[in-house]
Motif scaffolding. Sequence first.
Motif, PDB file in Angstrom:
ATOM      1  N   TRP A 112       0.831  -1.207   0.000  1.00  0.00           N
ATOM      2  CA  TRP A 112       0.000   0.000   0.000  1.00  0.00           C
ATOM      3  C   TRP A 112       0.866   1.259   0.000  1.00  0.00           C
ATOM      4  O   TRP A 112       0.597   2.212  -0.752  1.00  0.00           O
ATOM      5  CB  TRP A 112      -0.928  -0.009   1.208  1.00  0.00           C
ATOM      6  CG  TRP A 112      -1.815   1.180   1.342  1.00  0.00           C
ATOM      7  CD1 TRP A 112      -1.758   2.145   2.299  1.00  0.00           C
ATOM      8  CD2 TRP A 112      -2.926   1.535   0.492  1.00  0.00           C
ATOM      9  NE1 TRP A 112      -2.742   3.081   2.105  1.00  0.00           N
ATOM     10  CE2 TRP A 112      -3.477   2.727   1.004  1.00  0.00           C
ATOM     11  CE3 TRP A 112      -3.488   0.966  -0.645  1.00  0.00           C
ATOM     12  CZ2 TRP A 112      -4.572   3.357   0.415  1.00  0.00           C
ATOM     13  CZ3 TRP A 112      -4.583   1.591  -1.229  1.00  0.00           C
ATOM     14  CH2 TRP A 112      -5.115   2.770  -0.708  1.00  0.00           C
ATOM     15  N   GLN A 113       1.895   1.276   0.823  1.00  0.00           N
ATOM     16  CA  GLN A 113       2.806   2.419   0.840  1.00  0.00           C
ATOM     17  C   GLN A 113       3.548   2.546  -0.489  1.00  0.00           C
ATOM     18  O   GLN A 113       3.736   3.655  -1.007  1.00  0.00           O
ATOM     19  CB  GLN A 113       3.806   2.281   1.990  1.00  0.00           C
ATOM     20  CG  GLN A 113       3.202   2.367   3.381  1.00  0.00           C
ATOM     21  CD  GLN A 113       2.648   3.730   3.719  1.00  0.00           C
ATOM     22  OE1 GLN A 113       1.539   4.077   3.298  1.00  0.00           O
ATOM     23  NE2 GLN A 113       3.405   4.513   4.470  1.00  0.00           N
ATOM     24  N   PHE A 114       3.949   1.416  -1.055  1.00  0.00           N
ATOM     25  CA  PHE A 114       4.635   1.429  -2.350  1.00  0.00           C
ATOM     26  C   PHE A 114       3.704   1.951  -3.446  1.00  0.00           C
ATOM     27  O   PHE A 114       4.115   2.760  -4.292  1.00  0.00           O
ATOM     28  CB  PHE A 114       5.112   0.022  -2.691  1.00  0.00           C
ATOM     29  CG  PHE A 114       5.785  -0.087  -4.041  1.00  0.00           C
ATOM     30  CD1 PHE A 114       7.083   0.345  -4.221  1.00  0.00           C
ATOM     31  CD2 PHE A 114       5.110  -0.630  -5.132  1.00  0.00           C
ATOM     32  CE1 PHE A 114       7.715   0.244  -5.461  1.00  0.00           C
ATOM     33  CE2 PHE A 114       5.725  -0.735  -6.374  1.00  0.00           C
ATOM     34  CZ  PHE A 114       7.028  -0.294  -6.537  1.00  0.00           C
TER      35      PHE A 114
ATOM     36  N   MET B 285      -5.419   3.678 -10.338  1.00  0.00           N
ATOM     37  CA  MET B 285      -4.957   2.318 -10.566  1.00  0.00           C
ATOM     38  C   MET B 285      -4.047   1.850  -9.440  1.00  0.00           C
ATOM     39  O   MET B 285      -3.279   2.629  -8.873  1.00  0.00           O
ATOM     40  CB  MET B 285      -4.205   2.219 -11.893  1.00  0.00           C
ATOM     41  CG  MET B 285      -5.097   2.408 -13.106  1.00  0.00           C
ATOM     42  SD  MET B 285      -4.210   2.119 -14.653  1.00  0.00           S
ATOM     43  CE  MET B 285      -3.841   0.358 -14.501  1.00  0.00           C
ATOM     44  N   GLY B 286      -4.163   0.585  -9.138  1.00  0.00           N
ATOM     45  CA  GLY B 286      -3.289  -0.015  -8.144  1.00  0.00           C
ATOM     46  C   GLY B 286      -2.053  -0.614  -8.793  1.00  0.00           C
ATOM     47  O   GLY B 286      -1.892  -0.609 -10.018  1.00  0.00           O
ATOM     48  N   VAL B 287      -1.157  -1.130  -7.963  1.00  0.00           N
ATOM     49  CA  VAL B 287       0.046  -1.796  -8.456  1.00  0.00           C
ATOM     50  C   VAL B 287      -0.353  -3.070  -9.194  1.00  0.00           C
ATOM     51  O   VAL B 287      -1.160  -3.854  -8.688  1.00  0.00           O
ATOM     52  CB  VAL B 287       0.983  -2.141  -7.288  1.00  0.00           C
ATOM     53  CG1 VAL B 287       2.189  -2.926  -7.774  1.00  0.00           C
ATOM     54  CG2 VAL B 287       1.431  -0.884  -6.577  1.00  0.00           C
ATOM     55  N   PRO B 288       0.161  -3.314 -10.389  1.00  0.00           N
ATOM     56  CA  PRO B 288      -0.168  -4.562 -11.083  1.00  0.00           C
ATOM     57  C   PRO B 288       0.483  -5.758 -10.412  1.00  0.00           C
ATOM     58  O   PRO B 288       1.427  -5.621  -9.634  1.00  0.00           O
ATOM     59  CB  PRO B 288       0.385  -4.340 -12.490  1.00  0.00           C
ATOM     60  CG  PRO B 288       1.480  -3.343 -12.320  1.00  0.00           C
ATOM     61  CD  PRO B 288       1.040  -2.441 -11.193  1.00  0.00           C
TER      62      PRO B 288
ATOM     63  N   LEU C 281      -7.420   1.183   3.726  1.00  0.00           N
ATOM     64  CA  LEU C 281      -7.060   0.742   2.379  1.00  0.00           C
ATOM     65  C   LEU C 281      -8.249   0.926   1.439  1.00  0.00           C
ATOM     66  O   LEU C 281      -9.391   0.995   1.883  1.00  0.00           O
ATOM     67  CB  LEU C 281      -6.640  -0.727   2.396  1.00  0.00           C
ATOM     68  CG  LEU C 281      -5.595  -1.131   3.446  1.00  0.00           C
ATOM     69  CD1 LEU C 281      -5.355  -2.634   3.392  1.00  0.00           C
ATOM     70  CD2 LEU C 281      -4.296  -0.364   3.217  1.00  0.00           C
ATOM     71  N   CYS C 282      -7.946   0.964   0.138  1.00  0.00           N
ATOM     72  CA  CYS C 282      -9.038   1.154  -0.821  1.00  0.00           C
ATOM     73  C   CYS C 282      -8.616   0.578  -2.175  1.00  0.00           C
ATOM     74  O   CYS C 282      -8.224   1.309  -3.078  1.00  0.00           O
ATOM     75  CB  CYS C 282      -9.397   2.627  -0.943  1.00  0.00           C
ATOM     76  SG  CYS C 282     -10.974   2.926  -1.799  1.00  0.00           S
ATOM     77  N   TYR C 283      -8.711  -0.732  -2.310  1.00  0.00           N
ATOM     78  CA  TYR C 283      -8.357  -1.375  -3.581  1.00  0.00           C
ATOM     79  C   TYR C 283      -9.009  -2.740  -3.653  1.00  0.00           C
ATOM     80  O   TYR C 283      -9.450  -3.304  -2.641  1.00  0.00           O
ATOM     81  CB  TYR C 283      -6.834  -1.512  -3.721  1.00  0.00           C
ATOM     82  CG  TYR C 283      -6.217  -2.504  -2.768  1.00  0.00           C
ATOM     83  CD1 TYR C 283      -6.093  -3.860  -3.107  1.00  0.00           C
ATOM     84  CD2 TYR C 283      -5.750  -2.105  -1.513  1.00  0.00           C
ATOM     85  CE1 TYR C 283      -5.529  -4.772  -2.227  1.00  0.00           C
ATOM     86  CE2 TYR C 283      -5.186  -3.017  -0.632  1.00  0.00           C
ATOM     87  CZ  TYR C 283      -5.082  -4.344  -0.984  1.00  0.00           C
ATOM     88  OH  TYR C 283      -4.534  -5.256  -0.119  1.00  0.00           O
TER      89      TYR C 283
END
Length: 610
Positions: free
Chosen positions: A93-95, A109-112, A308-310
């Motif tokens: 999440w931090q990344f 967009m989130g991390v793939p 969190l939100c993903y």
Amino acid sequence: MIMQTLLAVAAAAGLASAACSNPRIRMEWHDLSPDQKAAYVRATVALASRPVSGQYDDPTRMAWHDFVQTHSRNAYWAHGNAQFYPYHRAMMWQFENALISTGEWPSSMGVPYFDWSAMSQNWWTSDIFSDQYFGSATSKDKDGCVLTGAFAKGKYKVADDPEGSRGITTGDLTCLRRNARSGAVLPDATEITRGLAPNSYTEFTGYNLDNGNYHASGHVTIGGDGGDLSNPSISPNDPLFYLHHGFVDKYWWRWQQQCQAFKYDYEGRLKSADDPMSHGSDQASKDLYVNSYPFIVADLLESEGDTLCYRYSQSKGDVTPQAVSCPAVTTTSAIPKPTTSRDPSDTNTDRPTGTGRTSVPVRPTVAANSLDDNWLNVALVRMIEKKKVVWKVGGASDDGQVSLQDIPTAGGDIVVFGRDELESFSDAETTTEAEAATESEFATRTGTALATGTLTATATGTAVATEPAAKPNHLYVETRNADNSTTISYTNFHKTIEVPAEYEIVAVYLSSVTAQLPGGPLKRFFPAMPVIEYVPNPEAPQDVVAGSHPCHLAYPDPITCEYAEAMNMSCDMVTSKHALLKMRIDEFNAANCQNGTSPSSLVNHGWSAM
């Protein structure tokens, strides 16, 4: 077959804010457009160019190497135990927020993630390993340096390693190293999906960390001998770490999505010298800060909550799991997570923060009949309590469950509390005779029931002399033996862990004990257990080479004991798990292509072209 213990769960509800109304979508790498892939690479390069900030609260100031260095310092506590999943979720999440702050990656967009299980037999053919993106999986460099892609030698330097965790003293000490063994395959999607069957977080982590191999296989196989990704401490040097751990977090997320109760099911350390806030309850475990990052565990259990939100996209490796029996949910006694803040005098952000935190419990009243279509706005579970299950002796029980006739008792019923992690090997529909035999041996040699009552312990783990009684499964008895060794006996699991006299116990987990020689390194101890031996299937082809046959799977490489110990896993359990994996692959290979036809299910067995 090892008995399957039914779990009844008592849940408590507390109001949660509806902060997450538009969750980011984390997509599988191969579902990104070329422009999106290019943008992700640019964002990682931008983050890698930032100067180290030395702090972990503000991701807009964090640099690539901040993540590497704190992961290295906290590697021991962040692996091989309950905190593994929430710690790495906090890190991801931090990344993700740090990437967005570069301006190169959209905030929507989130991390793939890389679902390598969908192409387990030829994962190295993914365009992730192209010169356009992150460079080859193998290396022709004498030091194993990555020579192409955005993180190639000369373009990128790995993080400083003041603790010497990287263990490299010769050759180029600054380049990223990756050198996967050619043709080494990964566990296929169907095998991985087996680990979604457990009915509690304790069992889930027990199956997938203590005796599982999908997380470790991703590191070892892709990183290769001497690769940064293969090193448990400094693996975030390689950008593939985040693609892999996106997949790992999705795995936990998929397990949580099966039942509402699973989203808040967490049990962590039972006793820990560096976490004085913990008193042995699962609520106390949820209130602990994860290492490095400014979140308590309770913040990280819901991916679409007030922190969190993903959510994750569907990918080709998403094999439908075996149906689970969801624990019952009640809403009678609300004990939500406390509001938290750091003590201003606590400036050390790179350790588990126990004393540097204040807690103010908030207890809103929620009527049991107040849940309606807005249930998503309610945190349904804050405490998990496992209830007893009664099994008949002297034959099958009235409901057809497993007989315990061989266990000596005074007569009448046996009460079984909890479930040993070893039971996770069991799968009623897919277990082979060889696997059933070895599981039976596990049950006989380690025990799965408490036949004559239960010892009791205080919340801190000190033995007391009382009548036999059931206790919640987070308690244990700590006994000092005549030779000054220590025995940890778990009240709900018929197992013990022996710690030699010269060691001082530092932390007790549900499946291991961490101890330390005076002034020496930490060491993790596990229950004694038999090692399962691989039994070849005479009907299955042996030693299949990856890609040599359209219907047969090759064996993934075993996880070495050296790596298992570095990841705080049991060598015996990892070895046994690999033997069981090979026997299941034999069963699959024996059942396929007997008539020269390729089954349609192979899209879920590693032959999908992403």
